[in-house]
Design an enzyme around this catalytic site. Structure first.
Site, PDB file in Angstrom:
ATOM      1  N   CYS D 148       0.813  -1.221   0.000  1.00 63.02           N
ATOM      2  CA  CYS D 148       0.000   0.000   0.000  1.00 63.02           C
ATOM      3  C   CYS D 148       0.847   1.272   0.000  1.00 63.02           C
ATOM      4  O   CYS D 148       0.438   2.288  -0.565  1.00 63.02           O
ATOM      5  CB  CYS D 148      -0.947   0.007   1.186  1.00 63.02           C
ATOM      6  SG  CYS D 148      -0.165  -0.268   2.775  1.00 63.02           S
ATOM      7  N   HIS D 241      -2.176   7.091   3.209  1.00 62.25           N
ATOM      8  CA  HIS D 241      -0.762   7.184   3.570  1.00 62.25           C
ATOM      9  C   HIS D 241      -0.180   8.486   3.009  1.00 62.25           C
ATOM     10  O   HIS D 241      -0.296   8.761   1.813  1.00 62.25           O
ATOM     11  CB  HIS D 241       0.021   6.012   2.961  1.00 62.25           C
ATOM     12  CG  HIS D 241      -0.291   4.681   3.587  1.00 62.25           C
ATOM     13  ND1 HIS D 241      -1.040   4.520   4.730  1.00 62.25           N
ATOM     14  CD2 HIS D 241       0.082   3.413   3.230  1.00 62.25           C
ATOM     15  CE1 HIS D 241      -1.119   3.241   5.039  1.00 62.25           C
ATOM     16  NE2 HIS D 241      -0.455   2.553   4.156  1.00 62.25           N
TER      17      HIS D 241
END
Lengths: 349, 349, 349, 349
Positions: D148, D241
């Site tokens: 990710c 993120h």
């Protein structure tokens, strides 16, 4: 007795969150010295500092860090045990220890409602300690600390009950995450969220106060006759339970009279000058926006209960907000105060 | 009318948080098109995209981004105005517009309790819209949206009031930070904290429902005769007010009967198939741990009210948890639904 | 001098967040006694407890609570002033005081880069204090405390610079919300979010260390010759700046050698046993997951810098994590340590 | 093929957090229909809605809620499988399926670095899909989605690599909690905190981009020759993120040139108009304070990468901030886009 003249104590369930809190709070305690730590078989035999995932905000006390973790079974040398055991094992283990002559001061729920076990808040029902004499453990004893959301509430209610008579209590809690232990609540369930349910919590809040505020008569507690309704919620707070409370009183006082009895409230732990006793068990805030958990949970070492926003209510006589540190006053600190009371009154001799 | 056949609307207070929410929610609306944005003198004259500190999670709609911000004074071309003005200026400005013939649908508190101003939840009291005919504005009108914590509560109460008769309502709220606007609550006051006070909020919750659930008789609202007590708290949630509610009903139904009337509740917005009307205004959860703000605030575009944990109470007939999106259903979305109802019933012709 | 033999001090900007921190930390200080508080005209003349929105987690020290707030203008009786003034007024006010003979220890940025003003971290460049002798204030002086994100970083760098020679420093910060003051960052911008920008912060981090690590030669600081790049982010942490750091050293040591020099690092404040000096300025953690702001920001009264995760890097010689309490070591506590050093070395006589 | 002409798909690990995300995102998908859900033996045999602790913010799609959970073993009817399996079982199970002729699109790390397995970001290395032809599974295939934190980074790097040549990449991440799965990170570790360590994450970030940006030659990927250093931190963000990135380029362009190639970047998924392809894979923000995870993670259905703060660096050529939704673009959504590419290019026939 240790060489320093302190009483040796063992912590049962020493690696869990309440166990860690006991160890943190007992560092440098004038009466008690942690000389043994006990935990599940998984940890037994290891050095404490290696067995524990320590997450207190102060370092592990050095003398405890080096202890070897023991099993939670009779054979411990300390006679006084603080139990931070999980409820799924606490019942039997605590009883087993008591039967072998140990004094168990427990934060677990298992024996709280037993007829011969004191459910103790030292400022509220210190006389209930006498129940211990009715216990059939042959020298040993079990004393319990109430649920974390019960303690702050009952401390705030006690002066009302004594001075005006308590009739009805309605409480909605906003409880801290640390109350669920570690790892406890997932961050994905807590950030930007409220969970309107805590398993078993409402029943505890609706029953424990009846026993704590009850009267000891002929070796039995007669529950007090009040109606309580509780709704419990989990909020994104690390420590400190906030409670929105409403009460009906037998005689309706003025607001000033209520604040007066809260401010003046002192009890046996204060009279005995016990180490963990807060100077004032109840701290009343006149500012509308207080108390708040982050600002006030640590008042008087986390042992004081904060109260504020006393005001009229359209349904009940009064409403107000209560705040109490759930892992200090509501768990390890509260249990330590119980043990201090036991020592002061000769129960540990 | 726009070229697309839509009704032109202006947003008053377009740069604030509620103003932004109006603009976000009205993007692509089938009835209404935002063609004017108005704000304080500080912003007037600037391009909207430069005047605003946009913090919605979708981009500024392109056609709005390029609008020039106008002053909040008559002279706007749109006849329909959504007011997201600050309470300290909304009262006069809204009245001034109404006197000049504008239709003002307001999210501000100023005129909510005026005798001739509807305090409207389209599913609850659509008939109150008729009050507009009593207004002395010469063609213009003011219609208001209730307080964000009132709307979810009253939606959940309405089927109870209709089917079983409502007697007493006790509510403790855990309200989202967005309810305080932007910048609103400091992060230092909200993270790891609860604030047990929201200025003026408890009074709104204790009075607005009386008017909303009241009866329109001869051009006046006769307040309903129920007792309400409210305690309001601010918690670390971004959007979505959670409320712990207790009720006494005139006739005590079973739990199943209550859930049944909640599930079956539909009203005029559903019958008229209004664009912002949720399919079911009330969504009941059988899981103990639900509803939760992060998971359920956006149900049915944020317009549905979630209810759960219906259970017996030691003091009241029943207790349960209510959740509602405070800036959608409780503010901009609710006001848009009001305007949709006005259009559907010919009030905007 | 007070009757207790302590040095009277005044706090400039006493009602703001750093001002409050000074007052909190100075309670019971062995050298200094807060006898005056000064703030903006809005507060001047009021009782301190009424002028301040106190949000420290301990109560206002009683003797300070009752002080009357004074204006921030010469006329104060204390000769030693701690300045927590806003940068938009600090420059002139501090200079004015210095010219009148006051010793100003400032947390504001205005005079930090002045050629004759020490930018002081007592463990790092205590000798820079001599710069004061070059100041043209006729008896008064200004001494400054570096930026909150600079201090922890430079403390961790100092033993590397001394032992291995420092060449390049790359740092990415995750800074606490308290660094923005109060109310500072909106809760709507901080919960469930990161803000990748802090105005002016990167420039401070890239320049202040050059001066602090520079050499005092003939009354001037010769900046050290290292390259620094900083990226600063705001995260949802209340107190404690975390920094991901990479370094190139002139001589590449082993990891063990670096940890050794960190653990052994002591300096003048430790030698002088200053009250606010941490026993060890740097605390190294061997556990991968440490340091963490919530667990370690308060180490050694918030004055220790925590370091961990030293490891090889594909680009630089090494990378590691630094943590430091931004309002204690990085602001009020750091400034107090500066004043303690001044006292110990006779600068306050 | 379903009756609706869609391709039947099964979700492996359907009850976990990534499994739920697959099911949420595939609701109403134009190519694929979830007709089977498979999970561990503990869940197998149960109705999906009863086996799962669903915590997505939209309800369980009705047709999936009623499916019976199957075991994760060959015998599934769908030929296309999305794997959200735990890394500790994914390796073998995925291989077993591939050997039986299934197409496995996996979000697990196990086969990512296998020589004959594409590590696919459809906008970056769509040609790597050809590796599948080298696989020895007899008709079946395994295609993997990168980590990710890798995906957003590499999307931002790709236009730089193509246009200016990439030499060095330095990255510090501030990663969301959802990346750790459910329950994942304890709330006690995340609120008011940063964890400077994510197991195995730095190694993934330092190696996966080398393969993704590598060249397919004669049936093998030749890793690109760049230096990468990564430091990974966990912050109190639910999704998204954020990464502070620095780069050295072979030819140093101007800032404007870089922004230009980011804005113009389009690739095969855009050319093929794949359903999950963002209109623009990269969205550049000119405002200093952007991108922010809460505001921008959902841009273009969570599939766009946001970039901002491009600026000069004292050490590298440039530095900037990257933001990407970790469970959409970085997990389930990214894998769905891979499968869409496979379908469009005839790999699923």
């Amino acid at each position: 007795m240790t060489k320093t003249g302190k009483i040796n104590v063992a912590i049962l369930g020493a690696t869990g969150s309440v166990g860690q809190k006991f160890i943190q709070l007992l560092e440098g305690h004038p009466y008690f010295q942690v000389t043994e730590v006990a935990a599940s078989d998984r940890s037994a035999g290891k050095k404490y500092s290696e067995a524990v995932n320590w997450f207190m905000t102060t370092p592990i006390p050095k003398d405890v860090a080096n202890l070897t973790v023991k099993a939670c079974a009779p054979g411990l040398e300390s006679k006084l045990l603080f139990s931070a055991l999980d409820a799924n094992v606490a019942g039997e283990i605590e009883e087993e220890f008591a039967k072998k002559g140990y004094f168990v001061v427990s934060n677990s729920k298992n024996h709280r409602m037993d007829k011969d076990v004191p459910l103790l808040i030292p400022e509220v029902n210190p006389d209930h300690l006498e129940l211990v004499k009715c216990q059939k453990f042959g020298g040993g004893a079990i004393v319990t600390n109430p649920n974390c959301s019960t303690i702050g509430l009952v401390l705030a209610l006690k002066p009302l009950a004594d001075n005006f008579g308590l009739d009805t209590v309605n409480v909605v809690t906003m409880q801290a995450l640390s109350g669920a232990g570690y790892p406890g609540v997932s961050s994905l369930d807590s950030i930007d969220n409220v969970i309107p349910f805590i398993g078993g919590e409402e029943a505890k809040l609706e029953t424990e106060p009846l026993k704590i505020l009850g009267q000891l008569k002929n070796g039995f507690i007669e529950d007090t006759n009040i109606k309580i309704s509780a709704q419990t919620n989990r909020v994104a707070v690390l420590d400190g339970h906030t409670e929105s409370v409403q009460v009906n009183l037998k005689t309706k006082p003025t607001k000033e009279e209520i604040i007066e009895v809260w401010k003046n409230f002192k009890s046996e732990p204060q009279a005995l000058d016990l180490p963990f006793a807060p100077i004032n068990p109840i701290y009343y805030f006149h500012e509308d926006k207080y108390p708040q958990p982050r600002l006030h949970r640590n008042l008087d070492k986390g042992m004081a209960t904060s109260v504020g926003r006393l005001r009229d209510c359209n349904i009940f006589d009064y409403k107000f907000t209560v705040l109490s540190h759930n892992t200090v006053r509501g768990a390890a600190g509260g249990a330590i105060l119980c043990a201090e009371l036991m020592k002061a009154k000769g129960y540990l001799d």
